[in-house]
Design a protein around this motif. Structure first.
Motif, PDB file in Angstrom:
ATOM      1  N   ARG A  19      32.387  23.413  21.518  1.00 35.89           N
ATOM      2  CA  ARG A  19      32.869  22.703  20.335  1.00 35.89           C
ATOM      3  C   ARG A  19      31.959  23.000  19.157  1.00 35.89           C
ATOM      4  N   ALA A  20      32.477  22.784  17.959  1.00 36.87           N
ATOM      5  CA  ALA A  20      31.722  22.970  16.723  1.00 36.87           C
ATOM      6  C   ALA A  20      31.865  21.714  15.870  1.00 36.87           C
ATOM      7  N   ILE A  21      30.784  21.304  15.266  1.00 36.82           N
ATOM      8  CA  ILE A  21      30.771  20.100  14.428  1.00 36.82           C
ATOM      9  C   ILE A  21      30.119  20.449  13.085  1.00 36.82           C
ATOM     10  N   GLY A  22      30.691  19.930  12.011  1.00 37.91           N
ATOM     11  CA  GLY A  22      30.138  20.140  10.682  1.00 37.91           C
ATOM     12  C   GLY A  22      29.229  18.991  10.274  1.00 37.91           C
ATOM     13  N   PHE A  23      28.225  19.316   9.491  1.00 38.03           N
ATOM     14  CA  PHE A  23      27.294  18.322   8.955  1.00 38.03           C
ATOM     15  C   PHE A  23      27.129  18.575   7.467  1.00 38.03           C
ATOM     16  N   HIS A  24      27.068  17.489   6.703  1.00 40.26           N
ATOM     17  CA  HIS A  24      26.854  17.573   5.258  1.00 40.26           C
ATOM     18  C   HIS A  24      25.434  17.095   4.982  1.00 40.26           C
ATOM     19  N   LEU A  25      24.541  18.049   4.818  1.00 42.04           N
ATOM     20  CA  LEU A  25      23.138  17.750   4.586  1.00 42.04           C
ATOM     21  C   LEU A  25      22.783  18.033   3.130  1.00 42.04           C
ATOM     22  N   MET A  26      21.591  17.611   2.751  1.00 42.29           N
ATOM     23  CA  MET A  26      21.055  17.920   1.427  1.00 42.29           C
ATOM     24  C   MET A  26      19.764  18.686   1.637  1.00 42.29           C
ATOM     25  N   ILE A  27      19.659  19.836   0.972  1.00 43.16           N
ATOM     26  CA  ILE A  27      18.492  20.702   1.077  1.00 43.16           C
ATOM     27  C   ILE A  27      17.724  20.627  -0.234  1.00 43.16           C
ATOM     28  N   LEU A  28      16.414  20.839  -0.148  1.00 41.76           N
ATOM     29  CA  LEU A  28      15.589  20.889  -1.356  1.00 41.76           C
ATOM     30  C   LEU A  28      15.347  22.336  -1.733  1.00 41.76           C
ATOM     31  N   ASP A  29      15.721  22.702  -2.965  1.00 40.12           N
ATOM     32  CA  ASP A  29      15.429  24.040  -3.478  1.00 40.12           C
ATOM     33  C   ASP A  29      13.921  24.197  -3.643  1.00 40.12           C
ATOM     34  N   GLN A  68      37.410  21.186  12.407  1.00 39.67           N
ATOM     35  CA  GLN A  68      38.309  22.187  12.981  1.00 39.67           C
ATOM     36  C   GLN A  68      37.790  23.564  12.579  1.00 39.67           C
ATOM     37  N   PHE A  69      36.936  24.126  13.414  1.00 42.47           N
ATOM     38  CA  PHE A  69      36.253  25.380  13.098  1.00 42.47           C
ATOM     39  C   PHE A  69      36.674  26.540  13.984  1.00 42.47           C
ATOM     40  N   LEU A  70      37.194  26.267  15.166  1.00 41.19           N
ATOM     41  CA  LEU A  70      37.428  27.329  16.136  1.00 41.19           C
ATOM     42  C   LEU A  70      38.859  27.845  16.079  1.00 41.19           C
ATOM     43  N   ASP A  71      39.032  29.117  16.472  1.00 49.14           N
ATOM     44  CA  ASP A  71      40.365  29.710  16.525  1.00 49.14           C
ATOM     45  C   ASP A  71      41.167  29.070  17.662  1.00 49.14           C
ATOM     46  N   THR A  72      42.426  29.464  17.796  1.00 48.32           N
ATOM     47  CA  THR A  72      43.304  28.836  18.797  1.00 48.32           C
ATOM     48  C   THR A  72      42.813  29.057  20.223  1.00 48.32           C
ATOM     49  N   ASN A  73      42.055  30.132  20.458  1.00 51.70           N
ATOM     50  CA  ASN A  73      41.483  30.364  21.788  1.00 51.70           C
ATOM     51  C   ASN A  73      40.198  29.581  22.014  1.00 51.70           C
ATOM     52  N   GLY A  74      39.630  29.043  20.942  1.00 54.65           N
ATOM     53  CA  GLY A  74      38.387  28.291  21.047  1.00 54.65           C
ATOM     54  C   GLY A  74      37.168  29.163  21.291  1.00 54.65           C
ATOM     55  N   THR A  75      37.258  30.458  20.945  1.00 53.67           N
ATOM     56  CA  THR A  75      36.157  31.374  21.245  1.00 53.67           C
ATOM     57  C   THR A  75      35.491  31.985  20.020  1.00 53.67           C
ATOM     58  N   LEU A  77      34.646  31.278  15.554  1.00 53.10           N
ATOM     59  CA  LEU A  77      34.794  30.483  14.343  1.00 53.10           C
ATOM     60  C   LEU A  77      35.895  31.117  13.512  1.00 53.10           C
ATOM     61  N   MET A  78      36.639  30.290  12.779  1.00 54.43           N
ATOM     62  CA  MET A  78      37.724  30.813  11.966  1.00 54.43           C
ATOM     63  C   MET A  78      37.744  30.133  10.608  1.00 54.43           C
ATOM     64  N   CYS A  79      37.919  30.927   9.561  1.00 55.54           N
ATOM     65  CA  CYS A  79      38.085  30.382   8.220  1.00 55.54           C
ATOM     66  C   CYS A  79      39.504  29.854   8.096  1.00 55.54           C
ATOM     67  N   GLY A  80      39.636  28.586   7.775  1.00 54.28           N
ATOM     68  CA  GLY A  80      40.944  27.971   7.658  1.00 54.28           C
ATOM     69  C   GLY A  80      41.754  28.443   6.466  1.00 54.28           C
ATOM     70  N   LYS A  81      41.107  29.071   5.482  1.00 54.98           N
ATOM     71  CA  LYS A  81      41.838  29.512   4.293  1.00 54.98           C
ATOM     72  C   LYS A  81      42.495  30.876   4.484  1.00 54.98           C
ATOM     73  N   HIS A  82      41.758  31.850   5.003  1.00 52.44           N
ATOM     74  CA  HIS A  82      42.296  33.203   5.122  1.00 52.44           C
ATOM     75  C   HIS A  82      42.338  33.734   6.545  1.00 52.44           C
ATOM     76  N   GLY A  83      41.901  32.950   7.527  1.00 54.13           N
ATOM     77  CA  GLY A  83      42.003  33.344   8.927  1.00 54.13           C
ATOM     78  C   GLY A  83      40.956  34.320   9.421  1.00 54.13           C
ATOM     79  N   SER A  84      39.924  34.598   8.642  1.00 55.53           N
ATOM     80  CA  SER A  84      38.853  35.470   9.131  1.00 55.53           C
ATOM     81  C   SER A  84      38.236  34.834  10.372  1.00 55.53           C
ATOM     82  N   THR A  85      37.894  35.676  11.365  1.00 57.16           N
ATOM     83  CA  THR A  85      37.265  35.158  12.573  1.00 57.16           C
ATOM     84  C   THR A  85      35.866  35.745  12.726  1.00 57.16           C
TER      85      THR A  85
END
Length: 134
Positions: A19-29, A68-75, A77-85
């Motif tokens: 599985r893949a999980i997203g996190f919204h962090l804050m980084i210091l430049d 929702q980061f993984l392709d239909t096979n779950g193997t 990562l996939m970009c939801g906008k253009h389908g790049s894997t």
């Protein structure tokens, strides 16, 4: 010599295997200015991989719906906008408009059962508004 910082972002057990999980962090430049830093963490068995949640094709977040980061096979990562894997272990784009490019990796370590971001300066929230205890 400055010690390398490690910031726990979740428990290892919080992310099921494959599985893949997203996190919204804050980084210091470098100048200390905070900025948003969205990342995706993938767990595959006992391994964890992390990348900046940004498609190299046009800079959009990879997930088309929350976590929702993984392709239909779950193997891959996939970009939801253009389908790049992208390969999970390398972040290399293997198909789509950014083929040949790579996701930006982030350094992760599993320390005392926590998945930690290492080598970066993050803004710490001091426990305010987190998912602790959930």
């Amino acid at each position: 010599m400055e010690a390398i910082s490690a910031y726990a972002i979740c428990r290892f057990s919080d992310i099921p295997s494959q599985r893949a999980i997203g996190f919204h962090l804050m980084i210091l430049d470098e100048d200390g200015t905070p900025r948003p830093w969205p990342i995706v963490v993938i767990r595959w068995g006992k391994q964890v991989f992390g990348y900046v949640n940004r498609c190299p094709h046009n800079g959009v977040n990879l997930d088309w719906e929350r976590n929702q980061f993984l392709d239909t096979n779950g193997t891959r990562l996939m970009c939801g906008k253009h389908g790049s894997t992208f390969e999970l272990g390398t972040g290399a784009c293997v198909d789509g408009p950014c083929k040949g490019q790579t996701l930006t990796p982030i350094a992760l370590a599993v320390l005392d059962g926590d998945i930690c971001v290492t080598g970066m300066r993050l803004v710490e929230d001091d426990g305010v508004g987190g998912d602790e205890g959930a």
